[in-house]
Write a protein that holds these residues in place. Structure first.
Motif, PDB file in Angstrom:
ATOM      1  N   GLU A 129      34.502  60.727  52.155  1.00 26.08           N
ATOM      2  CA  GLU A 129      33.236  61.454  52.005  1.00 26.08           C
ATOM      3  C   GLU A 129      32.074  60.490  51.780  1.00 26.08           C
ATOM      4  O   GLU A 129      30.969  60.721  52.271  1.00 26.08           O
ATOM      5  CB  GLU A 129      33.338  62.455  50.861  1.00 26.08           C
ATOM      6  CG  GLU A 129      34.259  63.612  51.185  1.00 26.08           C
ATOM      7  CD  GLU A 129      34.382  64.603  50.051  1.00 26.08           C
ATOM      8  OE1 GLU A 129      33.559  64.549  49.118  1.00 26.08           O
ATOM      9  OE2 GLU A 129      35.295  65.427  50.113  1.00 26.08           O
ATOM     10  N   THR A 157      28.882  60.086  54.233  1.00 30.64           N
ATOM     11  CA  THR A 157      27.502  60.166  53.749  1.00 30.64           C
ATOM     12  C   THR A 157      26.683  58.984  54.250  1.00 30.64           C
ATOM     13  O   THR A 157      25.544  59.152  54.698  1.00 30.64           O
ATOM     14  CB  THR A 157      27.493  60.218  52.206  1.00 30.64           C
ATOM     15  OG1 THR A 157      28.263  61.343  51.779  1.00 30.64           O
ATOM     16  CG2 THR A 157      26.089  60.333  51.662  1.00 30.64           C
ATOM     17  N   THR A 203      24.651  66.092  54.012  1.00 29.93           N
ATOM     18  CA  THR A 203      26.074  65.818  54.189  1.00 29.93           C
ATOM     19  C   THR A 203      26.835  66.031  52.886  1.00 29.93           C
ATOM     20  O   THR A 203      27.918  66.623  52.873  1.00 29.93           O
ATOM     21  CB  THR A 203      26.282  64.380  54.695  1.00 29.93           C
ATOM     22  OG1 THR A 203      25.588  64.230  55.928  1.00 29.93           O
ATOM     23  CG2 THR A 203      27.752  64.065  54.879  1.00 29.93           C
ATOM     24  N   THR A 204      26.268  65.579  51.796  1.00 34.75           N
ATOM     25  CA  THR A 204      26.907  65.753  50.492  1.00 34.75           C
ATOM     26  C   THR A 204      27.011  67.229  50.121  1.00 34.75           C
ATOM     27  O   THR A 204      28.051  67.694  49.651  1.00 34.75           O
ATOM     28  CB  THR A 204      26.133  64.982  49.411  1.00 34.75           C
ATOM     29  OG1 THR A 204      26.071  63.607  49.777  1.00 34.75           O
ATOM     30  CG2 THR A 204      26.779  65.122  48.058  1.00 34.75           C
ATOM     31  N   SER A 245      29.669  68.890  52.189  1.00 39.35           N
ATOM     32  CA  SER A 245      30.996  68.511  51.712  1.00 39.35           C
ATOM     33  C   SER A 245      31.373  69.280  50.451  1.00 39.35           C
ATOM     34  O   SER A 245      32.515  69.723  50.298  1.00 39.35           O
ATOM     35  CB  SER A 245      31.036  67.014  51.454  1.00 39.35           C
ATOM     36  OG  SER A 245      32.276  66.636  50.943  1.00 39.35           O
ATOM     37  N   GLU A 246      30.417  69.443  49.552  1.00 42.21           N
ATOM     38  CA  GLU A 246      30.668  70.189  48.314  1.00 42.21           C
ATOM     39  C   GLU A 246      31.036  71.640  48.614  1.00 42.21           C
ATOM     40  O   GLU A 246      31.968  72.182  48.036  1.00 42.21           O
ATOM     41  CB  GLU A 246      29.429  70.154  47.407  1.00 42.21           C
ATOM     42  CG  GLU A 246      29.152  68.813  46.794  1.00 42.21           C
ATOM     43  CD  GLU A 246      30.070  68.509  45.631  1.00 42.21           C
ATOM     44  OE1 GLU A 246      30.349  69.403  44.823  1.00 42.21           O
ATOM     45  OE2 GLU A 246      30.516  67.361  45.544  1.00 42.21           O
ATOM     46  N   TRP A 294      34.603  72.132  50.480  1.00 45.17           N
ATOM     47  CA  TRP A 294      35.818  71.656  49.833  1.00 45.17           C
ATOM     48  C   TRP A 294      36.827  72.778  49.620  1.00 45.17           C
ATOM     49  O   TRP A 294      38.020  72.628  49.932  1.00 45.17           O
ATOM     50  CB  TRP A 294      35.490  71.006  48.484  1.00 45.17           C
ATOM     51  CG  TRP A 294      36.730  70.753  47.678  1.00 45.17           C
ATOM     52  CD1 TRP A 294      37.591  69.718  47.820  1.00 45.17           C
ATOM     53  CD2 TRP A 294      37.273  71.566  46.633  1.00 45.17           C
ATOM     54  NE1 TRP A 294      38.635  69.838  46.924  1.00 45.17           N
ATOM     55  CE2 TRP A 294      38.452  70.971  46.187  1.00 45.17           C
ATOM     56  CE3 TRP A 294      36.858  72.750  46.030  1.00 45.17           C
ATOM     57  CZ2 TRP A 294      39.226  71.509  45.170  1.00 45.17           C
ATOM     58  CZ3 TRP A 294      37.634  73.289  45.025  1.00 45.17           C
ATOM     59  CH2 TRP A 294      38.805  72.670  44.603  1.00 45.17           C
TER      60      TRP A 294
END
Length: 173
Positions: free
Chosen positions: A4, A8, A46-47, A50-51, A54
């Protein structure tokens, strides 16, 4: 976690590169600070992506017989978007394929509960459930099983009506 982080960084480079390409096509009309801002925005998006993804990614990798019984969502002031759409950070999955019953105690079931967390290792806990009285106990040291399936030494917790862990265990067993 490492992948990840790499994703990023790649998103940041791609965001800055895209702005630099657009700037070249426009003949250098964009301000110089626009590329680092685009890189930062790409990294932030992007972060966030991803969060939010998940839980679904993890849930999709569960083996057959594992049912998500409960989720824990969170909101945080440092992530203001979570007030609009909370993030699932933890969940409990029940392994319904291995639920055990005793013939003399039809309302008692023993199942493995798995606790998943965003940045935490998976923990397994055997859970003893009394479906008739809506109570459960963690199977720890000091619990003994007597003849006829009776249990002694369990620290029973009476759950609220509609407890998802009990509902999942009792509905699947």
């Amino acid at each position: 976690m490492f992948l990840e982080l790499i994703a990023t960084f790649v998103a940041g480079i791609a965001g800055a590169g895209l702005v630099m390409l657009i700037n070249r096509v426009l003949g250098g009309r964009l301000p110089r600070w626009f590329a680092p801002i685009a890189a930062g925005v790409a990294m932030l998006l992007t972060t966030i992506s991803s969060e939010y993804s998940w839980f679904e990614r993890t849930k999709d990798t569960l083996p057959d017989g594992m049912i998500v019984a409960q989720t824990v969502e969170s909101k945080a002031f440092y992530r203001p978007w979570t007030y609009l759409y909370p993030i699932t950070e933890r969940f409990v999955a029940i392994d319904t394929a291995t639920i055990q019953r005793h013939p003399d105690q039809p309302d008692m079931r023993l199942a493995n509960a798995y606790f998943f967390g965003r940045w935490a290792p998976v923990n397994r806990l055997p859970v003893l459930t009394d479906c008739q009285t809506s109570r459960r106990a963690a199977l720890t040291d000091g619990i003994t099983f007597e003849d006829g399936g009776t249990i002694s030494g369990a620290q029973w917790v009476t759950a609220s009506e509609g407890d998802q862990i009990i509902t999942t265990i009792c509905g699947a067993g």
